[in-house]
Design a protein around this motif. Structure first.
Motif, PDB file in Angstrom:
ATOM      1  N   LEU A  31       0.821  -1.210   0.000  1.00 22.77           N
ATOM      2  CA  LEU A  31       0.000   0.000   0.000  1.00 22.77           C
ATOM      3  C   LEU A  31       0.857   1.263   0.000  1.00 22.77           C
ATOM      4  O   LEU A  31       0.376   2.349   0.336  1.00 22.77           O
ATOM      5  N   SER A  32       2.104   1.123  -0.374  1.00 21.75           N
ATOM      6  CA  SER A  32       2.967   2.286  -0.518  1.00 21.75           C
ATOM      7  C   SER A  32       2.490   3.140  -1.686  1.00 21.75           C
ATOM      8  O   SER A  32       1.723   2.673  -2.535  1.00 21.75           O
ATOM      9  N   PRO A  33       2.915   4.391  -1.784  1.00 21.62           N
ATOM     10  CA  PRO A  33       2.530   5.215  -2.937  1.00 21.62           C
ATOM     11  C   PRO A  33       2.859   4.548  -4.273  1.00 21.62           C
ATOM     12  O   PRO A  33       2.038   4.580  -5.198  1.00 21.62           O
TER      13      PRO A  33
ATOM     14  N   HIS B 214      -5.730   9.929  -5.271  1.00 22.69           N
ATOM     15  CA  HIS B 214      -5.603  11.222  -5.942  1.00 22.69           C
ATOM     16  C   HIS B 214      -4.179  11.550  -6.401  1.00 22.69           C
ATOM     17  O   HIS B 214      -4.003  12.154  -7.461  1.00 22.69           O
ATOM     18  N   PRO B 215      -3.133  11.173  -5.656  1.00 22.99           N
ATOM     19  CA  PRO B 215      -1.788  11.501  -6.134  1.00 22.99           C
ATOM     20  C   PRO B 215      -1.438  10.915  -7.503  1.00 22.99           C
ATOM     21  O   PRO B 215      -0.563  11.437  -8.194  1.00 22.99           O
TER      22      PRO B 215
ATOM     23  N   LYS C  66      -0.995  -0.450  -8.972  1.00 19.70           N
ATOM     24  CA  LYS C  66      -2.311  -1.084  -8.960  1.00 19.70           C
ATOM     25  C   LYS C  66      -3.292  -0.302  -9.840  1.00 19.70           C
ATOM     26  O   LYS C  66      -4.040  -0.884 -10.632  1.00 19.70           O
ATOM     27  N   VAL C  67      -3.295   1.028  -9.698  1.00 22.33           N
ATOM     28  CA  VAL C  67      -4.188   1.859 -10.504  1.00 22.33           C
ATOM     29  C   VAL C  67      -3.805   1.762 -11.978  1.00 22.33           C
ATOM     30  O   VAL C  67      -4.671   1.634 -12.854  1.00 22.33           O
TER      31      VAL C  67
ATOM     32  N   VAL D 117      -4.063  12.073 -11.920  1.00 26.90           N
ATOM     33  CA  VAL D 117      -3.806  12.856 -13.134  1.00 26.90           C
ATOM     34  C   VAL D 117      -3.076  12.010 -14.172  1.00 26.90           C
ATOM     35  O   VAL D 117      -3.498  11.911 -15.334  1.00 26.90           O
ATOM     36  N   ASP D 118      -1.991  11.355 -13.765  1.00 26.59           N
ATOM     37  CA  ASP D 118      -1.188  10.607 -14.737  1.00 26.59           C
ATOM     38  C   ASP D 118      -1.840   9.304 -15.172  1.00 26.59           C
ATOM     39  O   ASP D 118      -1.776   8.937 -16.356  1.00 26.59           O
ATOM     40  N   GLU D 119      -2.449   8.592 -14.237  1.00 29.62           N
ATOM     41  CA  GLU D 119      -2.942   7.250 -14.543  1.00 29.62           C
ATOM     42  C   GLU D 119      -4.392   7.204 -15.001  1.00 29.62           C
ATOM     43  O   GLU D 119      -4.843   6.190 -15.535  1.00 29.62           O
ATOM     44  N   LEU D 120      -5.128   8.282 -14.819  1.00 27.24           N
ATOM     45  CA  LEU D 120      -6.531   8.306 -15.237  1.00 27.24           C
ATOM     46  C   LEU D 120      -6.845   9.482 -16.155  1.00 27.24           C
ATOM     47  O   LEU D 120      -7.298   9.295 -17.276  1.00 27.24           O
TER      48      LEU D 120
END
Length: 247
Positions: free
Chosen positions: A161-163, A203-204, A169-170, A207-210
């Motif tokens: 569950l690290s950043p 949220h972090p 995962k996303v 922007v990039d992944e979605l």
């Protein structure tokens, strides 16, 4: 590769016995999505769905997708037992032949105020339509690779569950949605809705992944819920549906 399901007037992406990876209406038909105002327990939900579909003049085989809510994440064995129970009604309706299941599905577990038992949140079915735009539902998918092996063996960044773990995962799940859309010849620009299910702050990486990938074309609905199996952390689904009702 997609497969035709003529009895329901849709095509689907074959997956596992409990659900398909997505459904798209045949030309001349459209998908209607119906959301219950409050989740309805599984048996009663099936009964209400049958009544609604038949009142629309459609056969039960037009049932093409559903969204479920469960009390808590299942163990792997518990999930298998639930699915074996769930498909019994699909078999009675002429949808499940014992091996192949054309009905797409999402099944998630609200973290706050969950239902007391597995319940329907929404369902979709095909009906004649005059629109020229296709309509489809892509089934929910979390960060688990396909193929053989237990969930711990297939989960991307298992228990991480690290950043960086959440980002991967996303990213994996977004790519899975893109792959399923591509099976039908679609992309994010064809969707009218996308949903995310997690209890973690994504949220972090949004922007990039979605956003940059087009997944939020029509916004993004975030449900504070867990995927259906213990240790899965992030799930998505998406759709293009012009007709949506709340009952």
């Amino acid at each position: 590769m997609t497969r035709d399901f003529p009895a329901g007037n849709y095509r689907f992406i074959p997956a596992v016995f409990q659900y398909s990876s997505g459904a798209v209406a045949e030309p001349g038909f459209e998908i209607e999505r119906v959301r219950f105002d409050k989740p309805v327990a599984l048996a009663e939900g099936f009964a209400q769905i049958a009544t609604y579909i038949q009142a629309a003049g459609r056969p039960l085989t037009s049932f093409c997708a559903c969204e479920l809510r469960s009390p808590a994440a299942f163990t792997e064995d518990g999930f298998r037992a639930f699915n074996q129970h769930y498909v019994k009604t699909l078999a009675e309706w002429g949808l499940f032949d014992g091996t192949t299941n054309p009905v797409a599905r999402s099944n998630v577990c609200p973290e706050i105020d969950p239902p007391a038992e597995p319940s329907f949140y929404a369902f979709s079915f095909t009906r004649p339509g005059s629109g020229t735009s296709p309509s489809f539902v892509i089934a929910g998918s979390a960060e688990a690779r396909g193929g053989a092996g237990s969930y711990p063996e297939r989960i991307v960044r298992y228990r991480d569950l690290s950043p960086d773990g959440l980002k991967e995962k996303v990213r994996f799940t977004t790519a899975e949605m893109e792959g399923r859309l591509a099976e039908f010849g679609f992309g994010w620009n064809d969707t009218t809705a996308a949903q995310a299910y997690t209890v973690h702050d994504f949220h972090p990486v949004m922007v990039d992944e979605l956003v940059r990938r087009g997944a939020t074309r029509s916004g993004l609905t975030w449900h504070f819920a867990r995927p259906p199996v213990i240790d899965l952390e992030y799930e998505m689904d998406c759709r293009r549906v012009a007709r949506e009702m709340v009952i």
